[in-house]
Write a protein that holds these residues in place. Structure first.
Motif, PDB file in Angstrom:
ATOM      1  N   ALA A 105       0.871  -1.176   0.000  1.00 47.55           N
ATOM      2  CA  ALA A 105       0.000   0.000   0.000  1.00 47.55           C
ATOM      3  C   ALA A 105       0.909   1.228   0.000  1.00 47.55           C
ATOM      4  O   ALA A 105       1.601   1.490   0.993  1.00 47.55           O
ATOM      5  N   VAL A 106       0.928   1.968  -1.105  1.00 49.11           N
ATOM      6  CA  VAL A 106       1.959   2.991  -1.324  1.00 49.11           C
ATOM      7  C   VAL A 106       1.326   4.352  -1.613  1.00 49.11           C
ATOM      8  O   VAL A 106       0.544   4.507  -2.560  1.00 49.11           O
TER       9      VAL A 106
ATOM     10  N   VAL B 119       5.078   3.736   2.734  1.00 45.22           N
ATOM     11  CA  VAL B 119       4.985   2.389   2.161  1.00 45.22           C
ATOM     12  C   VAL B 119       4.588   1.412   3.262  1.00 45.22           C
ATOM     13  O   VAL B 119       5.281   1.278   4.278  1.00 45.22           O
ATOM     14  N   GLY B 120       3.458   0.755   3.070  1.00 43.06           N
ATOM     15  CA  GLY B 120       3.012  -0.285   3.986  1.00 43.06           C
ATOM     16  C   GLY B 120       2.955  -1.623   3.266  1.00 43.06           C
ATOM     17  O   GLY B 120       2.779  -1.675   2.043  1.00 43.06           O
ATOM     18  N   LEU B 121       3.108  -2.686   4.020  1.00 42.47           N
ATOM     19  CA  LEU B 121       2.966  -4.044   3.482  1.00 42.47           C
ATOM     20  C   LEU B 121       1.960  -4.789   4.349  1.00 42.47           C
ATOM     21  O   LEU B 121       2.064  -4.785   5.586  1.00 42.47           O
TER      22      LEU B 121
ATOM     23  N   LEU C 128       4.512  -4.358   7.822  1.00 42.22           N
ATOM     24  CA  LEU C 128       5.692  -3.533   7.572  1.00 42.22           C
ATOM     25  C   LEU C 128       5.221  -2.113   7.310  1.00 42.22           C
ATOM     26  O   LEU C 128       4.220  -1.893   6.622  1.00 42.22           O
ATOM     27  N   GLY C 129       5.950  -1.162   7.866  1.00 43.28           N
ATOM     28  CA  GLY C 129       5.664   0.244   7.595  1.00 43.28           C
ATOM     29  C   GLY C 129       6.943   1.042   7.511  1.00 43.28           C
ATOM     30  O   GLY C 129       7.803   0.923   8.384  1.00 43.28           O
ATOM     31  N   VAL C 130       7.081   1.824   6.460  1.00 40.84           N
ATOM     32  CA  VAL C 130       8.215   2.741   6.307  1.00 40.84           C
ATOM     33  C   VAL C 130       7.651   4.096   5.918  1.00 40.84           C
ATOM     34  O   VAL C 130       6.959   4.222   4.899  1.00 40.84           O
ATOM     35  N   VAL C 131       7.915   5.107   6.730  1.00 40.33           N
ATOM     36  CA  VAL C 131       7.442   6.465   6.481  1.00 40.33           C
ATOM     37  C   VAL C 131       8.646   7.394   6.550  1.00 40.33           C
ATOM     38  O   VAL C 131       9.378   7.405   7.543  1.00 40.33           O
TER      39      VAL C 131
END
Length: 446
Positions: free
Chosen positions: A84-85, A105-107, A115-118
């Motif tokens: 989910a981007v 960016v979520g997975l 997973l989450g990267v912000v």
């Protein structure tokens, strides 16, 4: 497959960092970012860069904000994963010149955020700020350093911070009353607000908009790493389909107790007139570099050091010297010829590169790279706020913990009471970051 999210985390961080560099470069364009209020070409460009890199790591479903959905390849053993981007969460604020929009960016795996990267490459008070977590990791990572934080017992208490949308500060009495006895700080990007809550900078956030997995999947994953919760506007836990789709009418996220308190309050309607931004910042803007970092650090340090402190020992309203320097800084931006008043006026003078006393010379030297020992020799003052300003001028925003800066930015004396204020809003320190950037831009044209 159980450890797949943590196995790919470093590669996701690298891809998101590249997207952040693209976003920061766009913000620094001389004429401002391309595009309109809600759409910007850079958003699609970042998404098209991210998509092949993420699908090479886990070839599942891809849900993109700009270019739509790419279904998982037929028969893929990763078909139960979904990316989910949102290549830029906060596009409207970005176009308006507000710092803090983020690449998110979520997975999801079978409907669970794993997973989450912000990454906010131009966050106002921290500079480039990358927050990441994946299932199987012992701690959230903030700019590569592990952060362990538990939101279980946090609530809206004095000294706590709630992060609200980027225009909330234009009706400060209304926003202050809604989060009392906590304070609030405006911040673009629901994804970035959730990320900052996960690492302990604040206790809660909310949005009244109808939003989707693109907006909150990454932040939701980060909340999982810190015992936080995410609900819709009715207080129901946010859920996802097996394919990773989700939609929420309104959104509240953060510490369970703080979210429950906020859900019980009214968030619509206000009779307070909308204010203007006190500091006007057009284009071109300051580049997100060492000079900007040190200018913001100097102003933050000055006001943190001069603050009398509030609950928990965090900064509050600056004292007389800090207020005098604030008024002097605003006068400099307006081109007013003001007499220097107080020991700290050398800080804004140093940021714009003007002449002045030893403190101004020291701040000026720090902005261009002098070390702390050198600027201390130049300053010739032992005022505690000057010492903190010198530290910030040499080491930047990171010289102060995030909650110190946010507490200062949340300081609006008695604003929640809606009565005659003991200090006019021109002496509030809540726009200190804008002030520092505007002063630095004056340096570049003087």
């Amino acid at each position: 497959m159980e450890n797949l999210p943590s196995a790919v985390l470093a590669d996701v961080i690298a891809a998101v960092a590249e997207g952040g560099r693209m976003l920061a470069a766009e913000f620094s364009r001389p004429g401002g970012p391309r595009g309109g209020e809600h759409k910007a070409p850079i958003d699609l460009e970042i998404e098209l860069m991210l998509r092949p890199r993420l699908l090479a790591l886990i070839p599942g479903r891809f849900i993109g904000e700009e270019d739509g959905v790419v279904e998982a390849p037929s028969g893929s053993r990763h078909a139960d994963f979904a990316w989910a981007v949102d290549p830029q969460d906060g596009t409207k604020a970005f176009g308006e010149g507000r710092r803090g929009s983020a690449v998110s960016v979520g997975l999801l795996h079978r409907g669970a955020p794993v997973l989450g990267v912000v990454f906010a490459p131009t966050s106002p008070d921290r500079g480039p700020d990358m927050i990441a977590w994946a299932e199987g990791c012992p701690a959230i990572l903030r700019n590569g350093a592990p952060v362990v934080h538990d939101l279980a017992d946090a609530d809206l208490t004095p000294g706590a911070i709630v992060l609200l949308n980027h225009t909330s500060g234009l009706r400060p009495l209304t926003a202050s009353g809604r989060v009392a006895p906590a304070g609030f700080v405006p911040m673009p990007s629901i994804a970035y607000r959730l990320a900052r809550i996960a690492v302990g900078d604040a206790v809660a956030t909310m949005s009244l908009n109808t939003i989707s997995a693109l907006d909150y999947a990454a932040g939701h994953a980060l909340l999982r790493g810190s015992s936080g919760v995410l609900t819709d506007g009715a207080g129901q836990t946010v859920t996802y389909t097996e394919l990773g789709d989700s939609e929420a009418v309104g959104c509240f996220g953060g510490a369970p107790k703080a979210v429950a308190t906020m859900l019980g309050r009214s968030w619509r309607g206000s009779t307070e007139p909308r204010r203007d931004w006190r500091v006007g910042l057009g284009w071109p803007r300051a580049v997100e570099d060492a000079a900007l970092d040190r200018a913001v650090g100097a102003m933050l340090g000055m006001l943190i050091g001069d603050s009398a402190g509030t609950a928990g020992g965090l900064p509050g309203q600056p004292g007389a010297a800090g207020e005098a320097a604030l008024a002097f800084a605003r006068g400099l931006l307006l081109g007013e010829s003001l007499p220097q008043a107080g020991e700290l006026c050398g800080v804004p003078l140093g940021i714009i590169g003007a002449g002045g006393d030893g403190l101004a010379a020291a701040i000026r030297a720090g902005i261009v790279g002098a070390d702390l020992a050198t600027v201390q020799r130049l300053a010739g003052t032992r005022h505690p706020a000057a010492a903190a300003a010198l530290l910030g001028a040499c080491s930047g925003r990171q010289a102060f913990v995030a909650r110190e800066g946010l507490a200062l930015m949340a300081c609006r004396p008695d604003a929640a009471l809606g009565v005659a204020l003991p200090r006019p809003d021109m002496l509030w320190p809540d726009d200190v970051v804008d002030l520092a950037e505007a002063l630095l831009l004056r340096r570049n044209v003087c």
